[in-house]
Write an enzyme that holds these catalytic residues in place. Structure first.
Site, PDB file in Angstrom:
ATOM      1  N   ASN A  67       1.155  -1.217   0.327  1.00  0.00           N
ATOM      2  CA  ASN A  67      -0.187   0.370  -0.246  1.00  0.00           C
ATOM      3  C   ASN A  67       0.955   1.241  -0.067  1.00  0.00           C
ATOM      4  OD1 ASN A  67      -2.482   1.037   0.463  1.00  0.00           O
ATOM      5  ND2 ASN A  67      -1.526   1.563   2.369  1.00  0.00           N
ATOM      6  N   HIS A  79       1.272   5.644   1.509  1.00  0.00           N
ATOM      7  CA  HIS A  79      -0.186   5.991   2.409  1.00  0.00           C
ATOM      8  C   HIS A  79       0.770   7.823   1.981  1.00  0.00           C
ATOM      9  CE1 HIS A  79      -2.586   7.016   6.060  1.00  0.00           C
ATOM     10  NE2 HIS A  79      -1.525   8.082   6.101  1.00  0.00           N
TER      11      HIS A  79
HETATM   12  C1  GAR Z   1      -2.573   8.687  -2.628  1.00  0.00           C
HETATM   13  O1  GAR Z   1      -2.179   9.857  -2.321  1.00  0.00           O
HETATM   14  C2  GAR Z   1      -2.449   7.896  -1.622  1.00  0.00           C
HETATM   15  O2  GAR Z   1      -0.732   7.718  -1.130  1.00  0.00           O
HETATM   16  C3  GAR Z   1      -3.549   7.837  -0.483  1.00  0.00           C
HETATM   17  O3  GAR Z   1      -4.823   7.877  -1.970  1.00  0.00           O
HETATM   18  C4  GAR Z   1      -3.965   8.832  -2.982  1.00  0.00           C
HETATM   19  C5  GAR Z   1      -4.591   8.069  -3.802  1.00  0.00           C
HETATM   20  O4  GAR Z   1      -4.531   9.117  -5.293  1.00  0.00           O
HETATM   21  N1  GAR Z   1      -4.000   6.318  -0.195  1.00  0.00           N
HETATM   22  C6  GAR Z   1      -4.591   6.431   0.895  1.00  0.00           C
HETATM   23  O5  GAR Z   1      -4.963   7.331   2.026  1.00  0.00           O
HETATM   24  C7  GAR Z   1      -4.661   5.410   2.014  1.00  0.00           C
HETATM   25  N2  GAR Z   1      -5.202   5.755   3.125  1.00  0.00           N
HETATM   26  P1  GAR Z   1      -4.309   8.335  -6.599  1.00  0.00           P
HETATM   27  O6  GAR Z   1      -5.944   8.145  -7.312  1.00  0.00           O
HETATM   28  O7  GAR Z   1      -4.096   9.636  -8.059  1.00  0.00           O
HETATM   29  O8  GAR Z   1      -3.286   7.584  -6.709  1.00  0.00           O
END
Ligand code: GAR
Length: 201
Positions: A107, A109
């Site tokens: 994952n 984060h």
């Molecule tokens: C990313 O910033 C990722 O780190 C976060 O969601 C975003 C997705 O962006 N994930 C979390 O917060 C998980 N808890 P994307 O859809 O543009 O890749």
């Protein structure tokens, strides 16, 4: 060549960075499936444009999370998926799913874990007033945002940062860090010893 499934719930910019890295030959693996719990996620449009099969599954069609996970696991097995890459997937992976793919689920984060777990990592770090935040790539275990850490990168918080301006710099770092972590994963360069991840470069 190993098969990866990338799980997304939204915009899919990390998916796009992974697709680009695979296409450049930087990640020696195939993105064989993109899975989303949101049927209208833009990530699915990106997958279709790249010619990657998609699986959009509406969680509300399943009675329990276990049923939902079991369905997804069946589909992953059918497609011979070796690795599960969570890229902005906003659902918890249940214990059965984790044990089926032990040390094969990762994952990303948008904060320096173990600080600011959960779905608002950027906003929470900004509100707390930290001067440095960043990005964490980690293995997924049965606890939320708690598995062994593979890579981290830091981002300085500026005095006039808004959530948007900080998010832009965090995402830029994510798009470099995640392809690198996935490359190490699929090349079998990571080994987990308790909480520590050893990297053979
Ligand atoms: C990313 O910033 C990722 O780190 C976060 O969601 C975003 C997705 O962006 N994930 C979390 O917060 C998980 N808890 P994307 O859809 O543009 O890749």
């Amino acid at each position: 060549m190993k098969n990866c499934a990338v799980f997304c719930s939204g915009f899919g910019s990390n998916l796009q960075a992974l697709i680009a890295a695979v296409n450049r030959g930087r990640i020696p693996a195939r993105i064989a499936l993109v899975v989303s719990d949101c049927v209208d996620a833009y990530a699915l449009v990106r997958a279709k444009k790249a010619g990657i099969p998609i699986l959009a599954v509406d969680r509300s069609e399943f009675k329990t999370r276990e049923d939902y996970d079991a369905y997804i696991i069946r589909r992953l097995k059918k497609q011979a998926i070796d690795y599960v890459i969570l890229a902005g997937y906003m659902r918890i992976i249940g214990p059965r799913f984790v044990s089926c793919y032990k040390n094969k689920i990762v994952n990303i984060h948008p904060a320096l874990l173990p600080s600011f777990k959960g779905v608002h990592g950027i906003k929470d770090a900004l509100a707390y007033g930290v001067k440095i935040t960043g990005v964490t790539v980690h293995f997924v275990d049965a606890e939320l945002d708690a598995g062994p850490i593979i890579l981290q990168g830091a981002v300085a918080v500026k005095a006039d940062d808004t959530e948007d301006s900080l998010a832009r710099r965090i995402h830029r770092l994510e798009h470099r860090l995640y392809p690198e972590a996935v490359r190490l994963l699929v090349q079998n360069k990571l080994s987990v010893k308790g909480r520590n991840v050893l990297i053979r470069r």
